[in-house]
Motif scaffolding. Structure first.
Motif, PDB file in Angstrom:
ATOM      1  N   ASP A   1      -6.350  -0.640   5.295  1.00 29.38           N
ATOM      2  CA  ASP A   1      -6.704  -1.141   3.968  1.00 29.38           C
ATOM      3  C   ASP A   1      -7.597  -0.146   3.233  1.00 29.38           C
ATOM      4  OD1 ASP A   1      -5.842  -3.358   2.756  1.00 29.38           O
ATOM      5  OD2 ASP A   1      -7.663  -4.528   3.086  1.00 29.38           O
ATOM      6  N   ASN A   2      -8.456   0.513   3.991  1.00 32.28           N
ATOM      7  CA  ASN A   2      -9.400   1.442   3.385  1.00 32.28           C
ATOM      8  C   ASN A   2      -8.944   2.903   3.490  1.00 32.28           C
ATOM      9  OD1 ASN A   2     -11.222  -0.554   2.550  1.00 32.28           O
ATOM     10  ND2 ASN A   2     -11.999  -0.723   4.629  1.00 32.28           N
ATOM     11  N   GLY A   3      -7.687   3.059   3.903  1.00 32.05           N
ATOM     12  CA  GLY A   3      -7.113   4.400   3.928  1.00 32.05           C
ATOM     13  C   GLY A   3      -7.583   5.285   5.068  1.00 32.05           C
ATOM     14  N   PHE A   4      -8.052   4.678   6.155  1.00 35.65           N
ATOM     15  CA  PHE A   4      -8.540   5.499   7.274  1.00 35.65           C
ATOM     16  C   PHE A   4      -7.589   5.545   8.467  1.00 35.65           C
ATOM     17  CE2 PHE A   4     -12.486   4.614   4.986  1.00 35.65           C
ATOM     18  CZ  PHE A   4     -12.925   5.921   4.812  1.00 35.65           C
TER      19      PHE A   4
ATOM     20  N   ASP B   1      -2.153  11.189   0.740  1.00 40.25           N
ATOM     21  CA  ASP B   1      -2.055  10.433   1.996  1.00 40.25           C
ATOM     22  C   ASP B   1      -0.642   9.900   2.228  1.00 40.25           C
ATOM     23  OD1 ASP B   1      -4.596  10.774   2.804  1.00 40.25           O
ATOM     24  OD2 ASP B   1      -5.355   8.824   2.151  1.00 40.25           O
TER      25      ASP B   1
ATOM     26  N   GLN C   1     -13.613   7.527  12.516  1.00 37.51           N
ATOM     27  CA  GLN C   1     -12.818   8.024  11.390  1.00 37.51           C
ATOM     28  C   GLN C   1     -13.631   9.001  10.536  1.00 37.51           C
ATOM     29  OE1 GLN C   1      -9.683   7.248  11.449  1.00 37.51           O
ATOM     30  NE2 GLN C   1     -10.000   5.745  13.097  1.00 37.51           N
TER      31      GLN C   1
ATOM     32  N   ARG D   1     -14.173  12.393  12.094  1.00 35.43           N
ATOM     33  CA  ARG D   1     -12.912  13.150  12.057  1.00 35.43           C
ATOM     34  C   ARG D   1     -12.723  13.798  10.676  1.00 35.43           C
ATOM     35  NH1 ARG D   1      -7.643  11.488  11.298  1.00 35.43           N
ATOM     36  NH2 ARG D   1      -8.430   9.446  10.729  1.00 35.43           N
TER      37      ARG D   1
ATOM     38  N   ASP E   1      -0.083  10.001  -3.970  1.00 33.39           N
ATOM     39  CA  ASP E   1      -1.307  10.231  -3.203  1.00 33.39           C
ATOM     40  C   ASP E   1      -1.025  11.221  -2.072  1.00 33.39           C
ATOM     41  OD1 ASP E   1      -3.998   8.181  -2.683  1.00 33.39           O
ATOM     42  OD2 ASP E   1      -3.464   9.668  -1.157  1.00 33.39           O
TER      43      ASP E   1
ATOM     44  N   MET F   1     -17.412  -0.823   0.184  1.00 33.28           N
ATOM     45  CA  MET F   1     -16.194  -0.905   1.001  1.00 33.28           C
ATOM     46  C   MET F   1     -16.318  -1.983   2.073  1.00 33.28           C
ATOM     47  SD  MET F   1     -14.405   2.193   3.071  1.00 33.28           S
ATOM     48  CE  MET F   1     -14.961   1.824   4.700  1.00 33.28           C
TER      49      MET F   1
ATOM     50  N   ARG G   1     -16.395  -5.525   0.563  1.00 28.77           N
ATOM     51  CA  ARG G   1     -15.077  -5.952   0.097  1.00 28.77           C
ATOM     52  C   ARG G   1     -14.214  -6.354   1.305  1.00 28.77           C
ATOM     53  NH1 ARG G   1     -13.731  -1.588  -2.275  1.00 28.77           N
ATOM     54  NH2 ARG G   1     -12.695  -0.790  -0.424  1.00 28.77           N
TER      55      ARG G   1
ATOM     56  N   GLN H   1       2.206   1.807  -3.398  1.00 28.72           N
ATOM     57  CA  GLN H   1       1.155   2.281  -4.291  1.00 28.72           C
ATOM     58  C   GLN H   1       0.887   3.772  -4.084  1.00 28.72           C
ATOM     59  OE1 GLN H   1      -2.692   0.598  -3.492  1.00 28.72           O
ATOM     60  NE2 GLN H   1      -3.042   0.237  -5.661  1.00 28.72           N
ATOM     61  N   LEU H   2       0.809   4.149  -2.812  1.00 26.90           N
ATOM     62  CA  LEU H   2       0.549   5.568  -2.494  1.00 26.90           C
ATOM     63  C   LEU H   2       1.671   6.433  -3.037  1.00 26.90           C
ATOM     64  CD1 LEU H   2      -0.729   5.374   1.208  1.00 26.90           C
ATOM     65  CD2 LEU H   2      -2.079   5.874  -0.818  1.00 26.90           C
TER      66      LEU H   2
ATOM     67  N   ARG I   1       0.822  -1.212   0.000  1.00 23.93           N
ATOM     68  CA  ARG I   1       0.000   0.000   0.000  1.00 23.93           C
ATOM     69  C   ARG I   1       0.856   1.262   0.000  1.00 23.93           C
ATOM     70  NH1 ARG I   1      -4.212   3.209   1.030  1.00 23.93           N
ATOM     71  NH2 ARG I   1      -3.932   4.508   2.875  1.00 23.93           N
TER      72      ARG I   1
ATOM     73  N   GLU J   1       1.478   6.667  -6.875  1.00 30.62           N
ATOM     74  CA  GLU J   1       0.365   7.490  -7.343  1.00 30.62           C
ATOM     75  C   GLU J   1       0.463   8.925  -6.837  1.00 30.62           C
ATOM     76  OE1 GLU J   1      -3.049   5.368  -6.038  1.00 30.62           O
ATOM     77  OE2 GLU J   1      -2.719   3.727  -7.446  1.00 30.62           O
TER      78      GLU J   1
ATOM     79  N   LYS K   1     -13.226  10.185  -0.885  1.00 28.92           N
ATOM     80  CA  LYS K   1     -12.188   9.257  -0.419  1.00 28.92           C
ATOM     81  C   LYS K   1     -12.656   7.816  -0.605  1.00 28.92           C
ATOM     82  CE  LYS K   1      -9.327   8.460   3.677  1.00 28.92           C
ATOM     83  NZ  LYS K   1      -7.977   8.748   3.261  1.00 28.92           N
TER      84      LYS K   1
ATOM     85  N   ARG L   1      -9.658  -0.101  -5.838  1.00 35.21           N
ATOM     86  CA  ARG L   1      -9.726  -1.536  -5.494  1.00 35.21           C
ATOM     87  C   ARG L   1     -10.355  -2.348  -6.630  1.00 35.21           C
ATOM     88  NH1 ARG L   1      -6.361  -0.469  -2.326  1.00 35.21           N
ATOM     89  NH2 ARG L   1      -6.552  -0.463  -0.055  1.00 35.21           N
TER      90      ARG L   1
ATOM     91  N   LEU M   1     -11.321   5.133  -3.373  1.00 39.92           N
ATOM     92  CA  LEU M   1     -10.793   3.856  -2.862  1.00 39.92           C
ATOM     93  C   LEU M   1     -11.471   2.681  -3.579  1.00 39.92           C
ATOM     94  CD1 LEU M   1      -9.139   2.463  -0.414  1.00 39.92           C
ATOM     95  CD2 LEU M   1     -11.414   2.198   0.544  1.00 39.92           C
TER      96      LEU M   1
END
Lengths: 442, 217
Positions: free
Chosen positions: A393-396, A184, B173, B176, A182, B97, B100, A176-177, A173, A180, B189, B197, B193
């Motif tokens: 995994d979900n970017g949080f 983040d 999250q 926030r 990103d 999300m 998955r 990848q970031l 990850r 790209e 976001k 994916r 994502l």
């Protein structure tokens, strides 16, 4: 034809390699203990020591049996002519001389010396057997400790290997970031991840080394060339009873104490033997002898000593006593002192056993508590790691949140397996302290 | 149309409707969950292809997880202010999300068993709670479900795995992000994502297909 030959060679080689792999056996604790007991030099030494003590008993038993001495000889001799008053040796004529003498003794009454000797020797054999039990208990505990330590290390290693997916996922990850570009992506995260990954590999190497060391120790102890460990390590089922129960069991079954009890009984017999030494031995003795020569003139007079032509038999009731009273007093004092020393040692061991039981129980209590805490921590850390993994995994969440959780998870797993191994070894140690003979593990 | 024909039509409509109503009237959160686990087990056993199996699992999740309620709970203070279209898109993206994340944890032919821990706990406001433990191999996890009744049927609106609530985990999250950059940023976001994916999954499928083609004689 050549190709076929190559193929058959390759197949044979593959079979050899496969057979070699199949030879690596998964060792259960029972098997490990059995092999170690068969392979242990300590056990062999203890068995030979008992054998020597059994020989001593046989010798003590033989003291009550009749004993006999036999002397036989044959020799050439010149002719002896004449009689005791006027005789000569004729070197011109040679003949033979044969002589046989049998002397026997049958003990009738020894004032308890023989029975004391036998008792001492019999208890000596018991001491030998208990020494075997002590050696056995030492070997069993040694194998159990190594085995559980090995299982603990393997469980940690398996857990670390299992965690590789988290590392790969995080690394992928991050890459990848970065690729790209990103928003983040934080370049510092890359360094944090590198630190974490290095620590992970270092821990894996450490765990692997611990497993290898433990396997080496098991190989040496069991004498098996290629051993493998089963997967998984669970705490032993153990129900606590009152301390008095364990102390009572230990005082009844502990081989060290049993050995000292037997040694005390043997010393008591020695004291009886030393006391009996102040009294004589009553016995019957007999003697028969025959001498003959073909070149010696027989002596007609019964007063003349004629060893070349003799025939005699005699029997008598005898009394034998060593009058070294000073030496006997010293021997008795020494035997009494040695007896008192052994009794004191036995008392010390009894005290020691009580302390050992207390310590073993306290260890088990502590490790059981730690096991409970470690289990709670592991469970919580697992939930934490899974949650952070999903969020990451979900970017949080960031890499640090994930690695913090994963590090804590593996640390808690390490603590847990360590606690299980420590707990199991402590339970086994208690079994040894109370003298529980090994009858296989459930 | 004569009277007999009317009666026949009425019976045709009334009898299945009545049966349906009866089935749902007697369904409990526990029976719903048992039914869903049974379906999931069948799917995992039936489809060796990971992708097909996961598609079927998604369909099962659709039938007992109330994504709308879950979405509303993860956005306290924001949900009520959203337009219908925004809500719809958020639910759709969030659902993708969630599905998955959770469906990907299942593997084809994976064996697992379930223990139901006690009875259903009914709470105020038509809510209920069911606790289960999932055993798979040597590992196990406590998976609890919060249910509520919607249109006469029990729906799960939160899944709590080993004491960590999915809803609360994401709520922290989301709140926030919404506070910092607004709802649109959050939606973007999640949307990005999901796109990413999906692309990855497609690439993976292509790679798997070309691998399979190469390995064929």
């Amino acid at each position: 034809m050549r190709a076929r030959l190559w193929v058959s060679w390759l197949v044979a080689l593959w079979c050899l390699v496969y057979a070699g792999r199949a030879g690596a056996r998964t060792l259960t604790l029972d098997e490990a203990v059995r092999h170690a007991l068969n392979n242990s030099p300590l056990m062999r030494a203890a068995r030979y020591s008992t054998k020597a003590l059994k020989a001593r008993l046989l010798k003590a038993k033989s003291a009550q049996w009749p004993r006999a001495d036999l002397v036989g000889l044959i020799a050439p001799m010149p002719a002896q002519r004449g009689n005791a008053i006027k005789g000569y040796t004729d070197l011109g004529q040679w003949g033979y001389f044969v002589f046989t003498r049998i002397e026997g003794i049958i003990p009738i009454y020894t004032f308890g010396k023989i029975s004391a000797l036998k008792t001492a020797a019999r208890y000596g054999v018991q001491v030998g057997r208990y020494r075997e039990a002590i050696a056995r208990a030492q070997v069993v505990l040694q194998v159990q400790s190594v085995y559980y330590a090995a299982l603990g290390a393997k469980a940690v290693l398996d857990a670390l290997k299992d965690g590789r997916k988290y590392i790969n996922k995080a690394g992928k990850r991050l890459k990848q970031l970065e690729q790209e570009d990103d928003p983040d992506f934080d370049p510092v995260d890359k360094m944090k991840f590198r630190v974490f990954r290095s620590q992970y590999f270092s821990q894996t190497a450490l765990a692997q080394s611990m497993v290898d060391k433990a396997l080496d120790a098991l190989r040496v102890l069991t004498g098996l060339d290629d051993v493998q460990l089963p997967s998984g390590l669970a705490p032993l089922a153990w129900k606590r009873k009152k301390r008095e129960y364990y102390t009572g069991e230990a005082l009844k079954h502990r081989p060290e104490l049993m050995a000292l009890n037997a040694a005390v009984a043997a010393r008591e017999a020695q004291v009886r033997l030393r006391k009996a030494a102040f009294f004589p031995d009553l016995y019957v003795t007999g003697r028969f002898q025959i001498g003959h020569s073909n070149v010696a003139d027989p002596q007609g007079s019964p007063f003349a000593d004629d060893p070349f032509n003799t025939y005699s038999a005699a029997g008598a009731l005898g009394l034998k006593m060593d009058l070294d009273i000073g030496g006997k007093v010293a021997d008795l004092d020494r035997a009494r002192a040695e007896l008192s020393e052994l009794v004191a040692k036995r008392d010390a061991l009894r005290q020691g056993i009580e302390l050992q039981v207390m310590k073993a129980l306290k260890d088990i209590d502590l490790y059981r508590k730690q096991l409970g805490y470690a289990k709670t921590a592991m469970k919580a850390a697992k939930s934490w790691a899974i949650a952070e993994s999903d969020l990451y995994d979900n970017g949080f969440c960031g890499i640090k949140d994930l690695t913090d959780a994963v590090v804590q998870y593996y640390k808690s797993r390490f603590d847990y397996y360590n606690s299980v191994a420590r707990f199991n070894i402590a339970v086994m140690r208690l079994q040894q302290v109370i003298g529980n003979t090994w009858k296989g593990h459930k | 149309m004569n009277t007999r024909a009317w009666i026949a039509i009425l019976l045709m409509v009334w009898i299945p409707g009545g049966l349906y109503a009866k089935t749902h009237k007697h369904a409990t959160p526990m029976s719903v969950l048992k039914q869903k686990y049974l379906e999931m087990k069948k799917v995992i056993k039936k489809y060796p292809d990971q992708r097909v199996m996961r598609d079927h699992l998604r369909q099962i999740m659709e039938t007992f997880i109330d994504y709308e309620q879950l979405s509303a709970l993860t956005l306290p203070g924001t949900w009520d202010k959203l337009k219908k279209k925004q809500r719809k898109e958020f639910v759709d993206q969030f659902k993708q999300m969630i599905q998955r994340t959770y469906v990907n944890k299942f593997n084809a032919n994976q064996k697992f068993s379930i223990t139901y821990n006690g009875k259903v706990k009914y709470m105020k406001g038509g809510k209920a709670f069911v606790s289960t433990t999932i055993h798979s191999g040597r590992s196990e996890a406590q998976v609890d479900y919060s249910f509520h009744k919607k249109r006469g049927k029990w729906w799960a609106y939160d899944v709590i795995i080993d004491e960590i609530s999915m809803m609360r985990k994401y709520r922290r999250q989301f709140v926030r992000i919404v506070r910092r950059s607004g709802f649109d940023s959050l939606l973007n976001k999640i949307r990005n994502l999901n796109i990413r994916r999906r692309k990855e999954a497609q690439q993976q499928e292509k790679a798997d297909a070309s691998k399979g083609a190469q390995s064929e004689p």
